[in-house]
Write a protein that holds these residues in place. Structure first.
Motif, PDB file in Angstrom:
ATOM      1  N   LEU A  36       0.823  -1.112  -0.145  1.00 30.84           N
ATOM      2  CA  LEU A  36      -0.171  -0.013  -0.022  1.00 30.84           C
ATOM      3  C   LEU A  36       0.831   1.464   0.019  1.00 30.84           C
ATOM      4  CD1 LEU A  36      -2.840  -0.843   2.577  1.00 30.84           C
ATOM      5  CD2 LEU A  36      -3.096  -0.191  -0.018  1.00 30.84           C
ATOM      6  N   THR A  37       1.741   1.115   0.812  1.00 30.48           N
ATOM      7  CA  THR A  37       2.845   2.362   0.842  1.00 30.48           C
ATOM      8  C   THR A  37       3.459   2.792  -0.587  1.00 30.48           C
ATOM      9  OG1 THR A  37       3.299   1.765   3.208  1.00 30.48           O
ATOM     10  CG2 THR A  37       4.924   3.419   2.231  1.00 30.48           C
ATOM     11  N   ALA A  38       3.803   1.652  -1.372  1.00 28.05           N
ATOM     12  CA  ALA A  38       4.369   1.726  -2.671  1.00 28.05           C
ATOM     13  C   ALA A  38       3.391   2.225  -3.540  1.00 28.05           C
ATOM     14  CB  ALA A  38       5.135   0.524  -2.940  1.00 28.05           C
ATOM     15  N   TYR A  39       2.250   1.536  -3.660  1.00 26.29           N
ATOM     16  CA  TYR A  39       1.183   2.058  -4.451  1.00 26.29           C
ATOM     17  C   TYR A  39       0.451   3.246  -4.507  1.00 26.29           C
ATOM     18  CZ  TYR A  39      -3.383   1.313  -7.066  1.00 26.29           C
ATOM     19  OH  TYR A  39      -4.338   1.568  -7.999  1.00 26.29           O
ATOM     20  N   GLY A  40       0.313   3.604  -3.228  1.00 26.91           N
ATOM     21  CA  GLY A  40      -0.489   5.133  -2.899  1.00 26.91           C
ATOM     22  C   GLY A  40      -0.150   5.963  -3.874  1.00 26.91           C
ATOM     23  N   PRO A  41       1.302   6.445  -3.441  1.00 26.04           N
ATOM     24  CA  PRO A  41       1.560   7.517  -3.971  1.00 26.04           C
ATOM     25  C   PRO A  41       1.961   7.634  -5.435  1.00 26.04           C
ATOM     26  CG  PRO A  41       3.307   7.034  -2.152  1.00 26.04           C
ATOM     27  CD  PRO A  41       2.173   5.694  -2.335  1.00 26.04           C
ATOM     28  N   ALA A  42       2.234   6.351  -6.118  1.00 26.67           N
ATOM     29  CA  ALA A  42       2.026   6.045  -7.430  1.00 26.67           C
ATOM     30  C   ALA A  42       0.819   6.289  -8.057  1.00 26.67           C
ATOM     31  CB  ALA A  42       2.753   4.762  -7.819  1.00 26.67           C
TER      32      ALA A  42
ATOM     33  N   ALA B 159       4.482   6.804 -13.114  1.00 29.33           N
ATOM     34  CA  ALA B 159       3.794   6.469 -12.067  1.00 29.33           C
ATOM     35  C   ALA B 159       2.514   5.546 -12.422  1.00 29.33           C
ATOM     36  CB  ALA B 159       3.282   7.555 -11.237  1.00 29.33           C
ATOM     37  N   GLY B 160       2.017   5.661 -13.515  1.00 27.09           N
ATOM     38  CA  GLY B 160       0.786   4.617 -13.666  1.00 27.09           C
ATOM     39  C   GLY B 160       1.318   3.399 -14.151  1.00 27.09           C
ATOM     40  N   LEU B 161       2.354   3.310 -14.862  1.00 22.37           N
ATOM     41  CA  LEU B 161       3.084   1.661 -15.106  1.00 22.37           C
ATOM     42  C   LEU B 161       3.605   1.305 -13.929  1.00 22.37           C
ATOM     43  CD1 LEU B 161       4.964   2.603 -18.309  1.00 22.37           C
ATOM     44  CD2 LEU B 161       2.645   1.231 -17.908  1.00 22.37           C
ATOM     45  N   PHE B 162       4.194   1.827 -12.872  1.00 16.85           N
ATOM     46  CA  PHE B 162       4.731   1.510 -11.695  1.00 16.85           C
ATOM     47  C   PHE B 162       3.376   0.991 -10.714  1.00 16.85           C
ATOM     48  CE2 PHE B 162       5.608   1.917  -7.113  1.00 16.85           C
ATOM     49  CZ  PHE B 162       6.871   0.965  -7.126  1.00 16.85           C
ATOM     50  N   ALA B 163       2.188   1.714 -10.745  1.00 16.28           N
ATOM     51  CA  ALA B 163       1.024   1.483  -9.966  1.00 16.28           C
ATOM     52  C   ALA B 163       0.423   0.075 -10.503  1.00 16.28           C
ATOM     53  CB  ALA B 163      -0.189   2.474 -10.173  1.00 16.28           C
ATOM     54  N   ALA B 164       0.389  -0.108 -12.176  1.00 13.13           N
ATOM     55  CA  ALA B 164      -0.042  -1.157 -12.386  1.00 13.13           C
ATOM     56  C   ALA B 164       0.849  -2.551 -12.126  1.00 13.13           C
ATOM     57  CB  ALA B 164       0.090  -0.978 -14.313  1.00 13.13           C
ATOM     58  N   GLY B 165       2.229  -2.238 -12.264  1.00 15.01           N
ATOM     59  CA  GLY B 165       3.031  -3.112 -11.666  1.00 15.01           C
ATOM     60  C   GLY B 165       2.747  -3.741 -10.419  1.00 15.01           C
ATOM     61  N   THR B 166       2.512  -2.986  -9.508  1.00 17.28           N
ATOM     62  CA  THR B 166       2.169  -3.350  -7.932  1.00 17.28           C
ATOM     63  C   THR B 166       0.894  -3.816  -7.713  1.00 17.28           C
ATOM     64  OG1 THR B 166       1.958  -1.210  -7.293  1.00 17.28           O
ATOM     65  CG2 THR B 166       4.375  -1.997  -7.007  1.00 17.28           C
ATOM     66  N   ALA B 167       0.025  -3.461  -8.987  1.00 17.30           N
ATOM     67  CA  ALA B 167      -1.560  -3.794  -8.571  1.00 17.30           C
ATOM     68  C   ALA B 167      -1.771  -5.226  -8.266  1.00 17.30           C
ATOM     69  CB  ALA B 167      -2.286  -3.468  -9.840  1.00 17.30           C
ATOM     70  N   PRO B 168      -0.960  -6.380  -8.959  1.00 15.36           N
ATOM     71  CA  PRO B 168      -1.351  -7.465  -8.810  1.00 15.36           C
ATOM     72  C   PRO B 168      -1.133  -8.109  -7.352  1.00 15.36           C
ATOM     73  CG  PRO B 168      -0.279  -7.549 -10.889  1.00 15.36           C
ATOM     74  CD  PRO B 168      -0.125  -6.254 -10.356  1.00 15.36           C
ATOM     75  N   ALA B 169       0.052  -7.350  -6.590  1.00 14.04           N
ATOM     76  CA  ALA B 169       0.358  -7.801  -5.450  1.00 14.04           C
ATOM     77  C   ALA B 169      -0.833  -7.215  -4.527  1.00 14.04           C
ATOM     78  CB  ALA B 169       1.603  -7.299  -4.963  1.00 14.04           C
ATOM     79  N   LEU B 170      -1.184  -6.025  -4.876  1.00 14.75           N
ATOM     80  CA  LEU B 170      -2.421  -5.365  -3.961  1.00 14.75           C
ATOM     81  C   LEU B 170      -3.700  -5.984  -4.083  1.00 14.75           C
ATOM     82  CD1 LEU B 170      -3.323  -2.994  -2.366  1.00 14.75           C
ATOM     83  CD2 LEU B 170      -3.855  -1.749  -4.761  1.00 14.75           C
ATOM     84  N   ALA B 171      -3.826  -6.881  -5.168  1.00 17.76           N
ATOM     85  CA  ALA B 171      -5.115  -7.492  -5.544  1.00 17.76           C
ATOM     86  C   ALA B 171      -5.184  -8.778  -4.711  1.00 17.76           C
ATOM     87  CB  ALA B 171      -5.563  -7.549  -6.846  1.00 17.76           C
ATOM     88  N   THR B 172      -4.237  -9.272  -4.637  1.00 22.23           N
ATOM     89  CA  THR B 172      -4.086 -10.871  -4.028  1.00 22.23           C
ATOM     90  C   THR B 172      -3.400 -10.814  -2.622  1.00 22.23           C
ATOM     91  OG1 THR B 172      -1.849 -11.226  -5.103  1.00 22.23           O
ATOM     92  CG2 THR B 172      -3.833 -11.823  -6.459  1.00 22.23           C
TER      93      THR B 172
END
Length: 405
Positions: free
Chosen positions: A183-189, A222-235
């Motif tokens: 969450l800390t990595a995804y939120g700012p991105a 930032a959008g690509l970075f958020a998409a890269g961390t999105a699978p981890a956030l979802a699961t």
């Protein structure tokens, strides 16, 4: 003078003679002419022993179970006394496991986290395929969803400082610790990507103009970075639930991450179908098909593969929620595929997919809570595992024998 009382030795001898004559199965008041005496050993009973064995006598009534148990114990037959089946209760009527103290806000947190992840993936698809409306809708929804997730999480923690305290360590074996860092990595991105969408409205000169020229590039990264961390956030939330002692969550550890990933994709696709015209919603429709497939397969497995622990997902409120979710998911995907040129059909499809994602998260959440409250879902699987281990430790007769030379 009072009559002389018999001595103890005389009493004992009389009792021994009577016992030898009548047998242990007859009371002291029974006479030698009754039928309850034993078979005479040798000639100790005298000449009247045969007549005594054939003379009728009333027998003392005994419980049928006790009489059957005596016959079975002496001759190897008869009924066998059994212990009654155990009832699944606990001390003072309290459950064996303490049910999760989480409320509805955690179930809502599960949904908003998946929605944020799916929206970031949708935005990345719109960015890479040149669909600005899809990109904008995904980025704005991702920021709104992750902000709602932070609110629900802080509400459950009680104090915002507790989230900060989780960042003091990074423990790879703890899903909660990893989730905090995700969450800390995804939120700012996600925030930077969403703010970049307003770059075109900033002045072209001065400091704001400089920021407006730099924001699009930063937003893409930032959008690509958020998409890269999105699978981890979802699961990770699925892993977090499976890491608890709640029976129906713990045994569904292979399926929960799959269900949550599919639900996240379906919810992100719902946002795209709601927000953009049908001609730009191609990536959203493909996401809807992939997410629905993962979600339907995962929910079917948790309702059929776990045996007794599948019951909480089929019965009561969780069962109703998951059945409604399946219907809405199937209907939403069908509408998305059939109504490619209709804006109203696409809108209904997106709403159905979003509602299905909400119902899936709440159904999984309440199913686990129900399994923790009933002692049967804790005791029976433990007994089955213990029996399986005991059976596996016993060697068959052919293995126990030494090999032939």
């Amino acid at each position: 003078m009072s009559p002389q009382r018999p001595e103890v030795g005389d009493l004992f001898r009389r009792f021994r003679d009577r016992l030898a004559t009548n047998g242990p199965g007859q009371s002291a008041a029974d006479g030698p002419g009754q039928r309850g005496g034993p078979r005479v050993r040798g000639g100790a009973a005298g000449a009247g022993s045969r007549a005594d064995l054939t003379s009728p006598q009333p027998r003392t009534a005994e419980p049928s179970g006790l009489r059957a148990g005596r016959r079975g114990g002496r001759r190897g037959g008869g009924e066998e006394l059994r212990v009654p089946e155990a009832e699944f209760t606990s001390y003072y009527g309290r459950p064996i496991l303490k049910a999760p103290v989480w409320k509805w806000d955690i179930a809502a947190y599960l949904f908003t986290g998946g929605l944020a992840a799916g929206s970031s993936l949708l935005a990345a698809g719109g960015q890479l395929t040149g669909r600005p409306a899809l990109r904008r809708a995904g980025r704005v929804t991702a920021l709104a969803a992750v902000s709602a997730s932070a609110v629900f999480l802080v509400k459950d923690l009680g104090r915002p400082a507790r989230f900060h305290h989780m960042l003091r360590v990074a423990k790879p074996t703890s899903p909660m610790s990893m989730g905090t860092w995700i969450l800390t990595a995804y939120g700012p991105a996600a925030g930077v990507a969403a703010i970049a969408e307003v770059a075109g409205r900033l002045p072209r000169h001065g400091p704001l103009g400089l920021a407006g020229r730099a924001l699009p590039s930063l937003g893409h990264v930032a959008g690509l970075f958020a998409a890269g961390t999105a699978p981890a956030l979802a699961t990770y939330t699925g892993v977090l639930l499976a890491d608890t002692a709640v029976p129906s969550w713990h045994e569904a550890y292979p399926e929960l991450p799959v269900i949550f990933a599919g639900s996240a994709l379906a919810s992100g696709a719902g946002v795209g179908l709601l927000a953009v015209p049908p001609e730009q919603a191609g990536p959203a429709r493909r996401m809807a098909v992939a997410g629905a497939a993962l979600e339907l397969v995962g929910t079917h497995r948790v309702e059929t593969r776990l045996g007794l622990l599948s019951e909480p997902y089929r019965l009561g409120r969780p069962g109703r929620l998951l059945r409604a979710s399946r219907l809405l998911t199937a209907g939403g995907v069908a509408a998305a595929l059939l109504g490619r040129r209709s804006r109203s059909v696409s809108t209904l499809s997106g709403a159905a997919l979003l509602a299905a994602s909400v119902l899936t998260r709440f159904g999984i959440f309440y199913g686990g809570v129900a399994s923790a409250r009933d002692p049967r879902y804790t005791v029976v699987p433990q007994r089955e595992r213990a029996d399986a281990r005991r059976t596996g430790m016993d060697l068959p007769s052919d293995r126990a024998a030494p090999p032939a030379v």
